[in-house]
Design an enzyme around this catalytic site. Structure first.
Site, PDB file in Angstrom:
ATOM      1  N   SER A 189       0.862  -1.192   0.000  1.00 54.60           N
ATOM      2  CA  SER A 189       0.000   0.000   0.000  1.00 54.60           C
ATOM      3  C   SER A 189       0.893   1.234   0.000  1.00 54.60           C
ATOM      4  CB  SER A 189      -0.860   0.004   1.278  1.00 54.60           C
ATOM      5  OG  SER A 189      -1.464   1.263   1.467  1.00 54.60           O
TER       6      SER A 189
ATOM      7  N   TYR B 274      -0.831   0.162  10.915  1.00 54.41           N
ATOM      8  CA  TYR B 274      -1.070  -0.504   9.619  1.00 54.41           C
ATOM      9  C   TYR B 274       0.060  -0.139   8.644  1.00 54.41           C
ATOM     10  CZ  TYR B 274      -3.497  -1.231   5.096  1.00 54.41           C
ATOM     11  OH  TYR B 274      -3.851  -1.616   3.824  1.00 54.41           O
TER      12      TYR B 274
HETATM   13  N1  LIG Z   1      -8.955  -1.225   0.835  1.00 61.57           N
HETATM   14  C1  LIG Z   1      -7.942  -0.381   0.798  1.00 61.57           C
HETATM   15  O1  LIG Z   1      -8.047   0.856   0.941  1.00 61.57           O
HETATM   16  C2  LIG Z   1      -6.556  -0.939   0.531  1.00 61.57           C
HETATM   17  C3  LIG Z   1      -5.539  -0.072   0.108  1.00 61.57           C
HETATM   18  C4  LIG Z   1      -4.266  -0.597  -0.097  1.00 61.57           C
HETATM   19  C5  LIG Z   1      -4.020  -1.938   0.129  1.00 61.57           C
HETATM   20  N2  LIG Z   1      -5.033  -2.746   0.544  1.00 61.57           N
HETATM   21  C6  LIG Z   1      -4.725  -4.140   0.811  1.00 61.57           C
HETATM   22  O2  LIG Z   1      -5.348  -4.993  -0.137  1.00 61.57           O
HETATM   23  C7  LIG Z   1      -5.648  -6.252   0.459  1.00 61.57           C
HETATM   24  C8  LIG Z   1      -7.104  -6.606   0.209  1.00 61.57           C
HETATM   25  O3  LIG Z   1      -7.917  -5.625   0.839  1.00 61.57           O
HETATM   26  P1  LIG Z   1      -9.481  -5.448   0.514  1.00 61.57           P
HETATM   27  O4  LIG Z   1      -9.713  -4.015   0.181  1.00 61.57           O
HETATM   28  O5  LIG Z   1      -9.922  -6.494  -0.435  1.00 61.57           O
HETATM   29  O6  LIG Z   1     -10.076  -5.696   1.963  1.00 61.57           O
HETATM   30  P2  LIG Z   1     -11.320  -6.566   2.483  1.00 61.57           P
HETATM   31  O7  LIG Z   1     -12.408  -6.626   1.469  1.00 61.57           O
HETATM   32  O8  LIG Z   1     -11.619  -6.050   3.838  1.00 61.57           O
HETATM   33  O9  LIG Z   1     -10.697  -8.026   2.570  1.00 61.57           O
HETATM   34  C9  LIG Z   1      -9.747  -8.381   3.510  1.00 61.57           C
HETATM   35  C10 LIG Z   1     -10.000  -9.852   3.795  1.00 61.57           C
HETATM   36  O10 LIG Z   1      -8.962 -10.299   4.693  1.00 61.57           O
HETATM   37  C11 LIG Z   1      -9.535 -11.322   5.439  1.00 61.57           C
HETATM   38  N3  LIG Z   1      -8.803 -11.557   6.684  1.00 61.57           N
HETATM   39  C12 LIG Z   1      -8.469 -10.667   7.653  1.00 61.57           C
HETATM   40  N4  LIG Z   1      -7.832 -11.299   8.660  1.00 61.57           N
HETATM   41  C13 LIG Z   1      -7.763 -12.605   8.300  1.00 61.57           C
HETATM   42  C14 LIG Z   1      -7.229 -13.760   8.919  1.00 61.57           C
HETATM   43  N5  LIG Z   1      -6.651 -13.718  10.124  1.00 61.57           N
HETATM   44  N6  LIG Z   1      -7.327 -14.946   8.269  1.00 61.57           N
HETATM   45  C15 LIG Z   1      -7.932 -15.034   7.062  1.00 61.57           C
HETATM   46  N7  LIG Z   1      -8.456 -13.971   6.419  1.00 61.57           N
HETATM   47  C16 LIG Z   1      -8.382 -12.782   7.042  1.00 61.57           C
HETATM   48  C17 LIG Z   1     -10.955 -10.867   5.751  1.00 61.57           C
HETATM   49  O11 LIG Z   1     -11.659 -12.046   5.988  1.00 61.57           O
HETATM   50  P3  LIG Z   1     -13.087 -12.113   6.721  1.00 61.57           P
HETATM   51  O12 LIG Z   1     -14.065 -11.996   5.607  1.00 61.57           O
HETATM   52  O13 LIG Z   1     -13.071 -13.453   7.362  1.00 61.57           O
HETATM   53  O14 LIG Z   1     -13.130 -10.971   7.708  1.00 61.57           O
HETATM   54  C18 LIG Z   1     -11.335 -10.121   4.481  1.00 61.57           C
HETATM   55  O15 LIG Z   1     -12.124 -10.917   3.627  1.00 61.57           O
HETATM   56  C19 LIG Z   1      -5.275  -6.099   1.954  1.00 61.57           C
HETATM   57  O16 LIG Z   1      -3.962  -6.586   2.168  1.00 61.57           O
HETATM   58  C20 LIG Z   1      -5.271  -4.607   2.153  1.00 61.57           C
HETATM   59  O17 LIG Z   1      -4.438  -4.212   3.227  1.00 61.57           O
HETATM   60  C21 LIG Z   1      -6.296  -2.295   0.722  1.00 61.57           C
END
Ligand SMILES: NC(=O)c1ccc[n+]([C@@H]2O[C@H](COP(=O)([O-])OP(=O)(O)OC[C@H]3O[C@@H](n4cnc5c(N)ncnc54)[C@H](OP(=O)(O)O)[C@@H]3O)[C@@H](O)[C@H]2O)c1
Length: 248
Positions: free
Chosen positions: A142, A155
């Site tokens: 990120s 984070y």
């Molecule tokens: N969204 C943003 O603004 C952003 C920006 C930059 C980078 N990112 C990165 O992109 C990636 C994907 O993010 P996203 O936007 O798709 O977020 P998201 O929709 O919230 O998805 C994150 C997923 O991680 C899972 N998770 C969290 N802890 C876990 C654990 N202990 N074991 C297994 N699964 C777990 C959650 O599962 P549950 O469904 O079980 O809760 C959720 O489905 C992440 O690494 C995030 O940091 C996101």
């Protein structure tokens, strides 16, 4: 067994918005394995990927925080479906920054999921892919990790660690047949950022997925999303008294 020859697509964090959007783009003709907590509750995601043209969609239980489960998980995916074609590390938590500033357990939990667990899985996956002599890894870093901000330093520091680890691993994998892509999105409007005011140069999960899929197909090492953020490292030059006040 995956009989497409390309190897299964493994989505770690199989309910992630970005992960599912990327899986949709990689699905046509592929065997997809969704690894997630509460794996029995992935019907919508499975249906989405079938509609997107996946040859087969499987689910498996996965808790990233349980480091001891990572080796057996990777081994069982390979035993069931053959050498992994693409592994997407899509899991992560934003956490509660205000709480993490005073609650050491919460601070450590964020870093455990967003850095330590990623390091563990990437190591297991890299070893397996090196043995197979092929495979691609997709890591979600990120811009938050490029220069860590006061407003989300817990984070951000986990992402900084992950980005550094992934950069070094990408170099270690050079010329092994295994490829590692580092995706660096900015603010993504979605579930993880629900209720927050979008930052400039925001994107959406489908835009992140499209740019990541393009970069993967081209064999790139890094992709910034949106592309305009590739100039972001210039923020390292800002004086600390300004940087300290930057919003998240
Ligand atoms: N969204 C943003 O603004 C952003 C920006 C930059 C980078 N990112 C990165 O992109 C990636 C994907 O993010 P996203 O936007 O798709 O977020 P998201 O929709 O919230 O998805 C994150 C997923 O991680 C899972 N998770 C969290 N802890 C876990 C654990 N202990 N074991 C297994 N699964 C777990 C959650 O599962 P549950 O469904 O079980 O809760 C959720 O489905 C992440 O690494 C995030 O940091 C996101």
């Amino acid at each position: 067994m995956d009989d497409t020859g390309a190897g299964p697509v493994l989505i770690l964090g199989g309910r992630s918005e970005i992960g599912i959007e990327l899986a949709r783009l990689l699905a046509p003709g592929a065997t997809v394995v969704l690894a997630a907590r509460r794996a029995e509750q992935l019907d919508d995601q499975v249906a989405t990927l079938r509609e997107a043209g996946a040859a087969a969609v499987h689910t498996t239980e996965f808790d990233a925080d349980d480091l001891a489960s990572h080796g057996p998980l990777v081994a069982s995916v390979i035993a069931d479906h053959g050498p992994i074609g693409v592994a997407v590390l899509a899991f992560g938590i934003l956490g509660d920054q205000a709480r993490a500033e005073v609650d050491a357990t919460h601070a450590a939990a964020i870093v455990h999921t967003d850095f330590v667990a990623q390091v563990s899985l990437l190591t297991h996956l890299a070893v397996a892919m090196r043995t197979a002599g092929r495979g691609s890894l997709v890591v979600f870093s990120s811009v938050a990790g490029v220069r860590v901000r006061r407003a989300n330093y817990v984070y951000g520091s986990a992402k900084a660690g992950l980005d550094g680890f992934a950069s070094g691993l990408a170099d270690a994998l050079h010329d092994t047949g295994v490829h590692l892509l580092i995706a660096r999105p900015g603010f993504v409007i979605g579930r993880m950022t629900q209720g927050m005011a979008p930052a400039p140069l925001s994107s959406t999960p489908d835009q992140v997925a499209a740019a990541t899929a393009r970069a993967l197909a081209k064999g790139r090492r890094v992709v910034w999303i949106p592309w305009a953020l590739r100039g972001w490292p210039v923020v390292r030059l800002l004086p600390q008294f300004i940087w300290r006040r930057m919003p998240r």
